[in-house]
Design an enzyme around this catalytic site. Sequence first.
Site, mmCIF file in Angstrom:
data_model
loop_
_atom_site.group_PDB
_atom_site.id
_atom_site.type_symbol
_atom_site.label_atom_id
_atom_site.label_comp_id
_atom_site.label_asym_id
_atom_site.label_seq_id
_atom_site.Cartn_x
_atom_site.Cartn_y
_atom_site.Cartn_z
ATOM 1 N N ARG A 1 102.148 42.758 96.954
ATOM 2 C CA ARG A 1 100.701 42.970 96.838
ATOM 3 C C ARG A 1 100.102 41.668 96.378
ATOM 4 O O ARG A 1 100.473 40.649 95.617
ATOM 5 C CB ARG A 1 100.420 43.827 95.769
ATOM 6 C CG ARG A 1 100.866 45.288 95.984
ATOM 7 C CD ARG A 1 99.750 45.717 96.995
ATOM 8 N NE ARG A 1 100.073 47.264 97.188
ATOM 9 C CZ ARG A 1 100.747 47.712 98.201
ATOM 10 N NH1 ARG A 1 101.591 46.867 98.924
ATOM 11 N NH2 ARG A 1 101.163 48.968 98.477
ATOM 12 N N ALA B 1 74.395 39.799 83.074
ATOM 13 C CA ALA B 1 75.786 39.853 83.176
ATOM 14 C C ALA B 1 76.396 38.447 83.470
ATOM 15 O O ALA B 1 75.624 37.639 84.085
ATOM 16 C CB ALA B 1 76.258 40.788 84.087
ATOM 17 N N LEU C 1 80.296 35.891 83.845
ATOM 18 C CA LEU C 1 81.812 35.803 83.617
ATOM 19 C C LEU C 1 82.404 35.487 82.133
ATOM 20 O O LEU C 1 81.574 34.983 81.519
ATOM 21 C CB LEU C 1 82.437 34.581 84.583
ATOM 22 C CG LEU C 1 82.110 34.890 86.080
ATOM 23 C CD1 LEU C 1 82.377 33.482 86.763
ATOM 24 C CD2 LEU C 1 82.900 36.012 86.425
ATOM 25 N N GLU D 1 74.726 35.623 77.901
ATOM 26 C CA GLU D 1 74.275 36.071 79.040
ATOM 27 C C GLU D 1 72.917 36.797 78.914
ATOM 28 O O GLU D 1 72.049 36.489 79.697
ATOM 29 C CB GLU D 1 75.337 37.167 79.809
ATOM 30 C CG GLU D 1 76.640 36.499 80.334
ATOM 31 C CD GLU D 1 76.303 35.268 81.297
ATOM 32 O OE1 GLU D 1 75.501 35.204 81.784
ATOM 33 O OE2 GLU D 1 77.316 34.581 81.241
ATOM 34 N N GLU E 1 69.744 34.613 80.894
ATOM 35 C CA GLU E 1 69.142 35.398 81.863
ATOM 36 C C GLU E 1 67.759 35.913 81.797
ATOM 37 O O GLU E 1 66.967 35.993 82.608
ATOM 38 C CB GLU E 1 70.111 36.243 82.594
ATOM 39 C CG GLU E 1 71.467 35.994 83.204
ATOM 40 C CD GLU E 1 72.157 36.627 83.828
ATOM 41 O OE1 GLU E 1 71.781 37.977 84.229
ATOM 42 O OE2 GLU E 1 73.367 36.431 84.462
ATOM 43 N N PRO F 1 90.665 48.076 91.421
ATOM 44 C CA PRO F 1 91.924 47.866 90.816
ATOM 45 C C PRO F 1 93.230 47.805 91.812
ATOM 46 O O PRO F 1 94.325 47.229 91.571
ATOM 47 C CB PRO F 1 92.168 49.032 89.897
ATOM 48 C CG PRO F 1 91.330 49.982 90.283
ATOM 49 C CD PRO F 1 90.249 49.235 90.749
ATOM 50 N N GLY F 2 92.798 48.037 93.151
ATOM 51 C CA GLY F 2 93.765 48.071 94.126
ATOM 52 C C GLY F 2 93.936 46.488 94.360
ATOM 53 O O GLY F 2 94.532 46.214 95.554
ATOM 54 N N GLU G 1 90.220 42.084 87.856
ATOM 55 C CA GLU G 1 89.069 42.008 87.119
ATOM 56 C C GLU G 1 88.760 43.267 86.394
ATOM 57 O O GLU G 1 88.754 44.427 86.544
ATOM 58 C CB GLU G 1 87.887 41.907 88.007
ATOM 59 C CG GLU G 1 86.425 41.624 87.631
ATOM 60 C CD GLU G 1 85.288 41.386 88.222
ATOM 61 O OE1 GLU G 1 84.104 41.296 87.958
ATOM 62 O OE2 GLU G 1 85.600 41.634 89.623
#
Length: 216
Positions: free
Chosen positions: A52, A91, A93, A108, A112, A130-131, A135
């Site tokens: 994966r 939003a 990181l 943030e 912003e 999630p696949g 994150e």
Amino acid sequence: MKEHPELRFGGGLEDVPERWPVSSSEVVHETGRVISVRRDTVQPDGRDSFVRDVVVHPGAVGVVALDGANRMLLVRQYRHPVGYRLLEPPAGLLDVQGEQYRLGAERELWEETGTKAADWRVLVDAFTSPGLTDEAIRIFLARDLSVAPEAFERRHEEADMETVWAPLVDVVGAALAGHLHNPILVMGSLAAWTALNGPGFDSLRPADAPWPAKDH
């Protein structure tokens, strides 16, 4: 039809941390910016191994900021990968080493929109894909808003961002109609609407609640 077990809140209706053995792991692509790509060979007990590729991501926070009339504070920002100018909640990181999650959200919101908030709660946590990637995002509810005493100098995609207000009920309606696509906006507005019209905002987790997806 096969009878499937029923799960209830407080009775098994939860995600369970689990980590299958990895026989080899290597970074196959390093951008030097936000992400990298790691290739894992996963070896489940007693079964064939499989490979994966994982997009390694620092995680992010988002802010559903509501005023006293339950209007949601939004920015309109150009997003190059999808070719849209999206309406989004503030939003960003988690790219400041050691920064607490709430402080990242406060930063943030200020950067912003030039806004501060006195009341903070955790609204919802999620894995974005999630696949594919590790994150994880945490969306906060911010209320008791005020104008910050100083502004932040925006750059790049943020340089010409428009800041707008929209009634929460209209944001929810636009999301369900397919007019709004930002995942933090969709998840955050629906979660806020559910809390507002259900158990109430006082039922939400405190702003410093544990975040197992990032604290492991």
